[in-house]
Design a protein around this motif. Structure first.
Motif, PDB file in Angstrom:
ATOM      1  N   PRO A  86       0.820  -1.226   0.000  1.00  0.00           N
ATOM      2  CA  PRO A  86       0.000   0.000   0.000  1.00  0.00           C
ATOM      3  C   PRO A  86       0.848   1.268   0.000  1.00  0.00           C
ATOM      4  CG  PRO A  86      -0.712  -1.548   1.706  1.00  0.00           C
ATOM      5  CD  PRO A  86       0.618  -2.022   1.217  1.00  0.00           C
ATOM      6  N   LEU A  87       2.015   1.226   0.642  1.00  0.00           N
ATOM      7  CA  LEU A  87       2.835   2.421   0.790  1.00  0.00           C
ATOM      8  C   LEU A  87       3.457   2.863  -0.528  1.00  0.00           C
ATOM      9  CD1 LEU A  87       3.823   4.417   2.953  1.00  0.00           C
ATOM     10  CD2 LEU A  87       5.819   2.937   3.288  1.00  0.00           C
ATOM     11  N   PHE A  88       3.900   1.889  -1.342  1.00  0.00           N
ATOM     12  CA  PHE A  88       4.641   2.236  -2.542  1.00  0.00           C
ATOM     13  C   PHE A  88       3.940   1.886  -3.854  1.00  0.00           C
ATOM     14  CE2 PHE A  88       8.165   1.544   0.571  1.00  0.00           C
ATOM     15  CZ  PHE A  88       8.617   2.854   0.606  1.00  0.00           C
ATOM     16  N   ARG A  89       3.128   0.834  -3.871  1.00  0.00           N
ATOM     17  CA  ARG A  89       2.708   0.285  -5.155  1.00  0.00           C
ATOM     18  C   ARG A  89       1.238   0.516  -5.501  1.00  0.00           C
ATOM     19  NH1 ARG A  89       5.793  -3.049  -8.388  1.00  0.00           N
ATOM     20  NH2 ARG A  89       4.667  -4.341  -9.875  1.00  0.00           N
ATOM     21  N   ASN A  90       0.341   0.216  -4.557  1.00  0.00           N
ATOM     22  CA  ASN A  90      -1.079   0.235  -4.896  1.00  0.00           C
ATOM     23  C   ASN A  90      -1.568   1.592  -5.373  1.00  0.00           C
ATOM     24  OD1 ASN A  90      -1.301  -2.439  -4.296  1.00  0.00           O
ATOM     25  ND2 ASN A  90      -2.455  -2.186  -2.400  1.00  0.00           N
ATOM     26  N   TRP A  91      -1.176   2.667  -4.689  1.00  0.00           N
ATOM     27  CA  TRP A  91      -1.685   3.991  -5.066  1.00  0.00           C
ATOM     28  C   TRP A  91      -1.169   4.402  -6.438  1.00  0.00           C
ATOM     29  CZ3 TRP A  91       1.774   7.938  -5.937  1.00  0.00           C
ATOM     30  CH2 TRP A  91       3.055   7.804  -5.391  1.00  0.00           C
ATOM     31  N   GLN A  92       0.053   3.965  -6.794  1.00  0.00           N
ATOM     32  CA  GLN A  92       0.559   4.281  -8.129  1.00  0.00           C
ATOM     33  C   GLN A  92      -0.212   3.498  -9.198  1.00  0.00           C
ATOM     34  OE1 GLN A  92       4.785   5.317  -8.876  1.00  0.00           O
ATOM     35  NE2 GLN A  92       5.176   3.979  -7.129  1.00  0.00           N
ATOM     36  N   ALA A  93      -0.425   2.207  -8.928  1.00  0.00           N
ATOM     37  CA  ALA A  93      -1.142   1.372  -9.891  1.00  0.00           C
ATOM     38  C   ALA A  93      -2.577   1.864 -10.076  1.00  0.00           C
ATOM     39  CB  ALA A  93      -1.122  -0.084  -9.428  1.00  0.00           C
ATOM     40  N   ASN A  94      -3.274   2.122  -8.978  1.00  0.00           N
ATOM     41  CA  ASN A  94      -4.645   2.615  -9.067  1.00  0.00           C
ATOM     42  C   ASN A  94      -4.705   3.982  -9.749  1.00  0.00           C
ATOM     43  OD1 ASN A  94      -5.464   0.329  -7.730  1.00  0.00           O
ATOM     44  ND2 ASN A  94      -5.775   1.336  -5.751  1.00  0.00           N
ATOM     45  N   GLY A  95      -3.717   4.819  -9.445  1.00  0.00           N
ATOM     46  CA  GLY A  95      -3.673   6.139 -10.059  1.00  0.00           C
ATOM     47  C   GLY A  95      -3.487   6.055 -11.561  1.00  0.00           C
ATOM     48  N   THR A  96      -2.642   5.136 -12.019  1.00  0.00           N
ATOM     49  CA  THR A  96      -2.448   4.937 -13.454  1.00  0.00           C
ATOM     50  C   THR A  96      -3.775   4.591 -14.123  1.00  0.00           C
ATOM     51  OG1 THR A  96      -0.188   4.143 -13.114  1.00  0.00           O
ATOM     52  CG2 THR A  96      -1.235   3.591 -15.199  1.00  0.00           C
ATOM     53  N   ILE A  97      -4.514   3.665 -13.522  1.00  0.00           N
ATOM     54  CA  ILE A  97      -5.790   3.220 -14.097  1.00  0.00           C
ATOM     55  C   ILE A  97      -6.790   4.370 -14.150  1.00  0.00           C
ATOM     56  CG2 ILE A  97      -7.778   1.721 -13.668  1.00  0.00           C
ATOM     57  CD1 ILE A  97      -5.738  -0.328 -12.532  1.00  0.00           C
ATOM     58  N   ARG A  98      -6.854   5.154 -13.084  1.00  0.00           N
ATOM     59  CA  ARG A  98      -7.819   6.262 -13.034  1.00  0.00           C
ATOM     60  C   ARG A  98      -7.460   7.372 -14.015  1.00  0.00           C
ATOM     61  NH1 ARG A  98      -7.634   5.379  -6.796  1.00  0.00           N
ATOM     62  NH2 ARG A  98      -9.643   4.362  -6.399  1.00  0.00           N
ATOM     63  N   LEU A  99      -6.162   7.584 -14.248  1.00  0.00           N
ATOM     64  CA  LEU A  99      -5.717   8.668 -15.123  1.00  0.00           C
ATOM     65  C   LEU A  99      -5.637   8.252 -16.591  1.00  0.00           C
ATOM     66  CD1 LEU A  99      -2.828  10.016 -12.859  1.00  0.00           C
ATOM     67  CD2 LEU A  99      -4.912  11.279 -13.456  1.00  0.00           C
ATOM     68  N   ALA A 100      -5.710   6.953 -16.860  1.00  0.00           N
ATOM     69  CA  ALA A 100      -5.486   6.454 -18.219  1.00  0.00           C
ATOM     70  C   ALA A 100      -6.606   6.879 -19.168  1.00  0.00           C
ATOM     71  CB  ALA A 100      -5.371   4.936 -18.207  1.00  0.00           C
ATOM     72  N   ASP A 101      -6.223   7.070 -20.433  1.00  0.00           N
ATOM     73  CA  ASP A 101      -7.205   7.326 -21.475  1.00  0.00           C
ATOM     74  C   ASP A 101      -7.962   6.056 -21.835  1.00  0.00           C
ATOM     75  OD1 ASP A 101      -6.577  10.232 -22.611  1.00  0.00           O
ATOM     76  OD2 ASP A 101      -4.683   9.253 -22.128  1.00  0.00           O
ATOM     77  N   HIS A 102      -7.298   4.915 -21.666  1.00  0.00           N
ATOM     78  CA  HIS A 102      -7.945   3.630 -21.884  1.00  0.00           C
ATOM     79  C   HIS A 102      -7.231   2.573 -21.046  1.00  0.00           C
ATOM     80  CE1 HIS A 102     -11.078   1.697 -24.322  1.00  0.00           C
ATOM     81  NE2 HIS A 102     -10.386   0.586 -24.110  1.00  0.00           N
ATOM     82  N   VAL A 103      -7.969   1.537 -20.677  1.00  0.00           N
ATOM     83  CA  VAL A 103      -7.431   0.464 -19.842  1.00  0.00           C
ATOM     84  C   VAL A 103      -7.666  -0.867 -20.530  1.00  0.00           C
ATOM     85  CG1 VAL A 103      -7.544  -0.684 -17.598  1.00  0.00           C
ATOM     86  CG2 VAL A 103      -7.911   1.785 -17.740  1.00  0.00           C
ATOM     87  N   LEU A 104      -6.631  -1.698 -20.571  1.00  0.00           N
ATOM     88  CA  LEU A 104      -6.750  -3.060 -21.080  1.00  0.00           C
ATOM     89  C   LEU A 104      -6.593  -4.019 -19.906  1.00  0.00           C
ATOM     90  CD1 LEU A 104      -4.460  -2.834 -24.244  1.00  0.00           C
ATOM     91  CD2 LEU A 104      -6.934  -2.522 -24.122  1.00  0.00           C
ATOM     92  N   CYS A 105      -7.486  -4.992 -19.793  1.00  0.00           N
ATOM     93  CA  CYS A 105      -7.377  -5.984 -18.734  1.00  0.00           C
ATOM     94  C   CYS A 105      -7.679  -7.365 -19.304  1.00  0.00           C
ATOM     95  CB  CYS A 105      -8.289  -5.656 -17.561  1.00  0.00           C
ATOM     96  SG  CYS A 105     -10.034  -5.554 -17.990  1.00  0.00           S
ATOM     97  N   LEU A 106      -7.423  -8.404 -18.512  1.00  0.00           N
ATOM     98  CA  LEU A 106      -7.436  -9.764 -19.034  1.00  0.00           C
ATOM     99  C   LEU A 106      -8.596 -10.613 -18.542  1.00  0.00           C
ATOM    100  CD1 LEU A 106      -3.625 -10.588 -18.762  1.00  0.00           C
ATOM    101  CD2 LEU A 106      -4.873  -9.529 -20.639  1.00  0.00           C
TER     102      LEU A 106
END
Length: 216
Positions: A122-142
């Motif tokens: 939570p300290l280093f990784r989750n907020w960056q990953a979630n932030g990327t998804i929220r800021l992205a123009d499009h998201v690809l998932c599997l």
């Protein structure tokens, strides 16, 4: 590496785009950090340097596809500078969703999550990953589960989230290849995040119902 899940996906996407006439540039940790890096550098320093590198070369690209943990700072830069190339976030198992599942699994005694991971994730990784998804123009998932999580929990707009099918060819499921009544094929490393503790529990229950079931 083309043998890792995310690395293999990046190479395959590059090949497919090149076959359609596009020019693709692949960047890996060493290309941005310059040398073999520590885990801290990969998680904390790499996303910042990646953003700087893309911004510096923004005229070279029409779009930027980034693995979700590494795209936050570029996504933030694009939010400030809309003229930057669009950000496509690639989710290869949504980080925060997977972390939540592991914590639930630990409470159910079929997974383990070290205290160091409980602090660092939570300290280093989750907020960056979630932030990327929220800021992205499009998201690809599997998976449909990941798509649902991205839309319902991370509040990305549904029209901006695309599920793609990945990893297994249709011929692997022909009658000749699979005995559907008795066989389980498991594909993945023996890692906590890949279900290493969960697989034996599931298969043990399966054997109780189908005593002849086989695991590959």
């Amino acid at each position: 590496s083309s043998t890792t899940g995310m690395g293999k996906w990046a190479h395959r996407v590059a090949e497919a785009l090149e076959q359609r006439g596009h020019r693709v540039t692949l960047w890996f940790d060493r290309d941005v950090l310059g040398a073999a890096s520590s885990t801290f550098a990969t998680i904390v320093v790499y996303p910042i340097q990646l953003a700087w590198s893309v911004v510096s070369r923004r005229g070279d690209f029409d779009a930027v596809i980034v693995h979700e943990p590494a795209g936050f700072w570029y996504g933030l830069a694009r939010a400030v500078m809309p003229s930057l190339p669009p950000l496509i976030a690639m989710c290869h198992n949504v980080e925060s969703k997977c972390f939540e599942q592991r914590l639930r699994g630990a409470r159910g005694a079929y997974s383990t999550v070290p205290w160091s991971t409980r602090i660092k994730q939570p300290l280093f990784r989750n907020w960056q990953a979630n932030g990327t998804i929220r800021l992205a123009d499009h998201v690809l998932c599997l998976s449909t589960e990941d798509r649902r999580y991205v839309i319902d929990t991370l509040r990305q707009r549904p029209e901006r989230v695309t599920r793609i099918v990945n990893g297994v060819a249709p011929e692997d499921f022909t009658e000749a290849a699979v005995d559907r009544e008795a066989s389980v094929l498991f594909v993945g490393g023996w890692l906590e995040v890949k279900g290493a503790r969960l697989l034996p529990v599931i298969f043990r229950r399966l054997r109780q119902k189908l005593g002849h079931a086989q695991l590959t």
